[in-house]
Design an enzyme around this catalytic site. Structure first.
Site, PDB file in Angstrom:
ATOM      1  N   ASP A   1       0.801  -1.229   0.000  1.00 26.70           N
ATOM      2  CA  ASP A   1       0.000   0.000   0.000  1.00 26.70           C
ATOM      3  C   ASP A   1       0.833   1.278   0.000  1.00 26.70           C
ATOM      4  O   ASP A   1       0.359   2.328  -0.408  1.00 26.70           O
ATOM      5  CB  ASP A   1      -0.955   0.010   1.215  1.00 26.70           C
ATOM      6  CG  ASP A   1      -0.256  -0.314   2.536  1.00 26.70           C
ATOM      7  OD1 ASP A   1       0.978  -0.373   2.560  1.00 26.70           O
ATOM      8  OD2 ASP A   1      -0.955  -0.515   3.547  1.00 26.70           O
ATOM      9  N   HIS A   2       2.087   1.200   0.420  1.00 25.85           N
ATOM     10  CA  HIS A   2       2.900   2.422   0.515  1.00 25.85           C
ATOM     11  C   HIS A   2       3.632   2.733  -0.804  1.00 25.85           C
ATOM     12  O   HIS A   2       3.512   3.809  -1.355  1.00 25.85           O
ATOM     13  CB  HIS A   2       3.954   2.276   1.617  1.00 25.85           C
ATOM     14  CG  HIS A   2       3.421   2.382   3.006  1.00 25.85           C
ATOM     15  ND1 HIS A   2       2.577   1.461   3.557  1.00 25.85           N
ATOM     16  CD2 HIS A   2       3.628   3.320   3.967  1.00 25.85           C
ATOM     17  CE1 HIS A   2       2.288   1.820   4.795  1.00 25.85           C
ATOM     18  NE2 HIS A   2       2.916   2.950   5.073  1.00 25.85           N
TER      19      HIS A   2
ATOM     20  N   ASP B   1       3.295  -1.711  11.203  1.00 33.10           N
ATOM     21  CA  ASP B   1       2.955  -0.330  10.898  1.00 33.10           C
ATOM     22  C   ASP B   1       2.371   0.273  12.166  1.00 33.10           C
ATOM     23  O   ASP B   1       1.584  -0.381  12.862  1.00 33.10           O
ATOM     24  CB  ASP B   1       1.926  -0.298   9.767  1.00 33.10           C
ATOM     25  CG  ASP B   1       1.723   1.108   9.255  1.00 33.10           C
ATOM     26  OD1 ASP B   1       2.279   1.440   8.198  1.00 33.10           O
ATOM     27  OD2 ASP B   1       1.011   1.892   9.921  1.00 33.10           O
TER      28      ASP B   1
ATOM     29  N   ARG C   1      -0.802  12.354  10.223  1.00 33.73           N
ATOM     30  CA  ARG C   1       0.514  12.917  10.605  1.00 33.73           C
ATOM     31  C   ARG C   1       0.841  14.138   9.764  1.00 33.73           C
ATOM     32  O   ARG C   1       0.623  14.118   8.546  1.00 33.73           O
ATOM     33  CB  ARG C   1       1.624  11.876  10.401  1.00 33.73           C
ATOM     34  CG  ARG C   1       1.561  10.819  11.452  1.00 33.73           C
ATOM     35  CD  ARG C   1       2.744   9.860  11.415  1.00 33.73           C
ATOM     36  NE  ARG C   1       2.600   8.978  12.562  1.00 33.73           N
ATOM     37  CZ  ARG C   1       2.919   7.702  12.583  1.00 33.73           C
ATOM     38  NH1 ARG C   1       3.431   7.130  11.509  1.00 33.73           N
ATOM     39  NH2 ARG C   1       2.745   6.991  13.669  1.00 33.73           N
TER      40      ARG C   1
ATOM     41  N   ARG D   1       8.822   2.123  11.402  1.00 36.50           N
ATOM     42  CA  ARG D   1       9.885   1.738  10.465  1.00 36.50           C
ATOM     43  C   ARG D   1      11.175   1.393  11.191  1.00 36.50           C
ATOM     44  O   ARG D   1      11.784   2.223  11.863  1.00 36.50           O
ATOM     45  CB  ARG D   1      10.108   2.842   9.415  1.00 36.50           C
ATOM     46  CG  ARG D   1      10.607   4.158   9.951  1.00 36.50           C
ATOM     47  CD  ARG D   1      10.563   5.234   8.881  1.00 36.50           C
ATOM     48  NE  ARG D   1       9.187   5.592   8.596  1.00 36.50           N
ATOM     49  CZ  ARG D   1       8.772   6.816   8.229  1.00 36.50           C
ATOM     50  NH1 ARG D   1       9.640   7.781   8.056  1.00 36.50           N
ATOM     51  NH2 ARG D   1       7.506   7.065   8.001  1.00 36.50           N
TER      52      ARG D   1
ATOM     53  N   SER E   1       6.338   6.453  13.336  1.00 35.83           N
ATOM     54  CA  SER E   1       6.143   5.191  12.618  1.00 35.83           C
ATOM     55  C   SER E   1       6.887   4.014  13.247  1.00 35.83           C
ATOM     56  O   SER E   1       7.717   4.179  14.139  1.00 35.83           O
ATOM     57  CB  SER E   1       6.593   5.359  11.171  1.00 35.83           C
ATOM     58  OG  SER E   1       7.933   4.951  11.043  1.00 35.83           O
TER      59      SER E   1
HETATM   60  C1  MIC Z   1       3.711   6.053   8.496  1.00 43.39           C
HETATM   61  O1  MIC Z   1       2.529   6.391   8.531  1.00 43.39           O
HETATM   62  O2  MIC Z   1       4.630   6.737   8.971  1.00 43.39           O
HETATM   63  C2  MIC Z   1       4.054   4.726   7.868  1.00 43.39           C
HETATM   64  C3  MIC Z   1       4.761   4.987   6.606  1.00 43.39           C
HETATM   65  O3  MIC Z   1       2.880   4.014   7.580  1.00 43.39           O
HETATM   66  C4  MIC Z   1       4.915   3.949   8.873  1.00 43.39           C
HETATM   67  C5  MIC Z   1       5.494   2.720   8.374  1.00 43.39           C
HETATM   68  C6  MIC Z   1       6.665   2.902   7.499  1.00 43.39           C
HETATM   69  O4  MIC Z   1       7.489   3.796   7.723  1.00 43.39           O
HETATM   70  O5  MIC Z   1       6.817   2.080   6.594  1.00 43.39           O
HETATM   71  C7  MIC Z   1       4.188   3.624  10.178  1.00 43.39           C
HETATM   72  O6  MIC Z   1       3.234   4.273  10.518  1.00 43.39           O
HETATM   73  O7  MIC Z   1       4.640   2.744  10.906  1.00 43.39           O
HETATM   74 FE1  SF4 Z   2      -0.285   4.712   4.985  1.00 40.62          FE
HETATM   75 FE2  SF4 Z   2       0.923   5.273   7.323  1.00 40.62          FE
HETATM   76 FE3  SF4 Z   2      -0.419   7.131   5.955  1.00 40.62          FE
HETATM   77 FE4  SF4 Z   2      -1.747   5.203   7.109  1.00 40.62          FE
HETATM   78  S1  SF4 Z   2      -0.510   6.748   8.142  1.00 40.62           S
HETATM   79  S2  SF4 Z   2      -2.103   5.982   5.039  1.00 40.62           S
HETATM   80  S3  SF4 Z   2      -0.370   3.473   6.842  1.00 40.62           S
HETATM   81  S4  SF4 Z   2       1.438   6.087   5.311  1.00 40.62           S
END
Ligand code: MIC
Ligand code: SF4
Length: 645
Positions: A64-65, A119, A380, A540, A538
């Site tokens: 999805d990313h 995630d 975010r 990550r 996140s």
């Molecule tokens: C995010 O919203 O920051 C992400 C991208 O979904 C991350 C995961 C990632 O960095 O791959 C998260 O929320 O954990």
């Molecule tokens: Fe995707 Fe993270 Fe954004 Fe949710 S917050 S839409 S999981 S990048």
């Protein structure tokens, strides 16, 4: 004594330990799911552990990313994930099927289960009555390989809701923004929020999921709602009523703390740049020009939210100054919107429709112009996350977003003179699982395919007895993992290539970081100094693996965010806490620090003497590791530990 919902689910899944706050507990896990940006590492790590097939009842690999395919890299990762899922017995959700959290809510989530996801917004599943926790990829890989999930039991806080939302202008997003304003991005650290009270019945599952989704922004371990008639209604729409059980707290259940919120007092709110807790009432910002509006993401992508938006836009036009981008959360929602002509209403109004994926939320396209104001129904708004460093990103509910797209300026939706129809929860869904590939029983002939950008996971040496290293960076409070390891369309394709992605560590804070860290490696490596809530945001693990690859030995801070602390430990970086806040002031960037007897202190009393060789002073720090964490740190991380044991 009566039990709350969290205690009931944890008791039912307990393998060892205690459900009391502060105690270590090991849990049996029902679902593990990964997403592509963290999943390539997770599945490489699973492969490195050397097990044939996942050992949890359900594993799902979502994409999805990284869906923007500007070269071979993301497409190669998708194929790797698809072949790895088939080889190891997981479902594979193809690109285009949507965002993991939304799909999981639709097709798999079930009350009473425990789910781990790679995630940080995995707690979205709390809307359906699951304990759903965000973890790093390696944690997920070891649980899929059969290990129980071990954690320190958080405090359980009840958020007692009363009253009803003033619909349709006030939405579930305004509820969580109100809570964020009150509790801040640190307010949930070490806590699970359990929602209760008569107001719960006013919210349906997807509205509850918006609230639990953004519990991640509070720093909470997870958030959960009871499972009731409304949960059953959601599952019936998904033709999964067999997955329903009732879940409620006993009348005399105890909580570590109770917070009350009257839903009827909630008004339309907005988070200002660059933190989700910088919340004010929208009316305070009335008249501010808006250049971009983004609607969707894992926070506000239900059919109900999207239909409300479509009906607001119907027959009207976006303001000349506004770019409106819409990324629905799932194919299921998108298909229904299309079949009912609602997507056409969005297009006609001037919306730029994107595929069902994370999109602009993680800077995968849709970056605002220089200094532009973007209002998003996302979760975010960290500086630079949108892809534009000086963009001003605000967060608001989908109704407010749609109205601002039409007006071209910030306005309290109640004052806009636009009639908003109240949309009910759908009674049916377009169920078509053709983009969810089922696990195979015979996987013997499956070959895992790895493109040239997919590199092995680096592994650290066991912890050294003596550490002598340079302070590479001294930072303030609330440093996010987006600060440590930026995302966006340029960097994300390197998620399966640690040497390449490590070039970008702290890029938005100090462009020289990666070079300086590499230069420090022959001289003993580096140390990072942070203040409160280091590593929020996140899950990550790249924010730990890449610094580890660059020779970072320890992070010394006043406090850590939960998932990031676990990731540091999993990759052998010592998370150290100042004993006295005053010592934070005594360190400067470029100082050389010595940690004497590091490995002895880990196995012993966990008090470390740090000598500041530059300033010729010393001070003490502590590590607060539990027994398992001690072993991981001593081994150099979870991977070397798992291989050895
Ligand atoms: C995010 O919203 O920051 C992400 C991208 O979904 C991350 C995961 C990632 O960095 O791959 C998260 O929320 O954990
Ligand atoms: Fe995707 Fe993270 Fe954004 Fe949710 S917050 S839409 S999981 S990048």
């Amino acid at each position: 004594m009566g039990k709350n919902i969290v205690q009931k689910i944890f008791e039912a899944h307990k393998v060892a330990g205690d459900v009391d706050a502060g105690k270590t507990i090991s849990l049996r896990v029902d679902h593990v799911y990964t997403q592509d940006a963290t999943g390539t590492m997770a599945w490489l790590e699973f492969e490195a552990i050397g097990i044939d097939r996942v050992k949890v009842p359900l594993a799902v690999s979502y994409v999805d990313h990284n869906t923007l395919q500007s070269n071979f890299m993301n497409a190669d990762d998708h194929l790797f994930l698809q072949t790895a899922a088939q080889k190891f017995g997981a479902y594979f959700s193809r690109p285009g099927n949507g965002i993991s959290h939304q799909i999981h809510l639709e097709r798999f989530g079930a009350p009473g289960k425990i789910a781990l996801g790679t995630d940080s917004h995995t707690p979205t599943g709390g809307g359906i009555g699951m304990i759903a926790i965000g973890v790093g990829g390696l944690e997920a890989a070891t649980v899929m390989a059969g290990a129980p999930f071990e954690m320190t039991m958080p405090k359980i806080v009840q958020i007692k809701l009363t009253g009803k939302l003033n619909r349709p202008y006030v939405t579930a997003m305004d509820v969580i923004l109100t809570i964020l304003k009150k509790l801040t991005v640190k307010g949930g650290v070490g806590k699970i929020f359990e929602y209760g009270g008569s107001g719960v019945a006013d919210l349906n599952v997807t509205e509850r999921a918006t609230i639990t989704n953004m519990g991640a922004e509070l720093g909470a371990t997870t958030s959960i709602f009871p499972s009731d008639e409304r949960t059953l209604a959601h599952l019936k729409v998904q033709k999964r009523e067999a997955d329903w059980i009732e879940l409620k707290a006993d009348a005399d259940a105890q909580y570590d703390e109770v917070i009350e919120l009257d839903l009827s007092s909630v008004e339309p709110m907005i988070a200002q740049p660059h933190m989700p807790d910088k919340v004010v009432a929208i009316r305070e910002l009335a008249g501010k020009k808006v250049n971009q509006v983004c609607i969707g993401s894992c926070t506000n992508s239900s059919y109900q939210a999207m239909k409300t938006v479509a009906l607001i836009l119907k027959g009207k036009s976006v303001a000349d100054s506004v770019n409106l981008l819409i990324n629905p959360g799932s194919k299921q929602v998108y298909e229904k919107l299309s079949r009912e002509g609602l997507a056409a209403d969005m297009i006609a109004a001037g919306a730029r429709m994107m595929e069902a994926s994370c999109g602009p939320c993680i800077g995968m396209g849709g970056a605002p112009g220089s200094g532009q104001v973007s209002v998003r129904s996302y979760n975010r708004n960290f500086e630079g996350r949108s892809g534009t460093k000086d963009a001003q990103v605000y967060l608001a509910g989908p109704v407010a977003c749609a109205i601002m797209a039409l007006k071209g300026e910030m306005i309290d939706p109640r004052d806009a003179g636009i009639n908003v129809e109240e949309v009910a929860e759908p009674l049916d869904a377009v169920i078509n699982d053709n983009m969810l590939i089922k696990p195979l029983s015979d996987t013997g002939s499956i070959k895992i395919i790895k493109g040239p950008n997919i590199k092995d996971v680096p592994v650290k040496q066991a912890l050294a007895k003596e550490i002598e290293a340079e302070v590479l960076l001294k930072l303030g409070s609330n440093i996010t993992t987006d600060d440590i390891m930026p995302a966006g369309s340029k960097v994300l394709p390197f998620r399966s290539n640690i040497p390449a992605i490590s070039e970008f560590v702290f890029e938005n804070i100090d462009k020289t970081f990666s070079r300086r860290a590499q230069e420090a490696i022959p001289k003993g490596g580096g140390i990072i100094v942070g203040a409160e809530n280091y590593g929020q945001g996140s899950s990550r693990e790249h924010a730990a693996i890449a610094p580890m690859y660059l020779g970072v030995q320890a992070v010394i801070a006043l406090s850590f965010a939960r998932i990031h602390r676990a990731n540091l430990i999993n990759f052998g970086i010592l998370p150290l806490l100042f004993k006295s806040e005053a010592d934070y002031e005594k360190i400067s960037q470029a100082d050389r620090l010595a940690i004497r007897n590091a490995s002895d202190a880990v196995s012993g009393d966990q008090v470390f003497k740090i000598e500041n060789l530059t300033k010729k002073i010393s001070f003490e720090v502590v590590s607060n590791l539990n027994e398992r964490e001690k072993k991981l740190i001593l081994s150099g991380g979870l991977l070397p530990y798992t291989r050895r044991s």
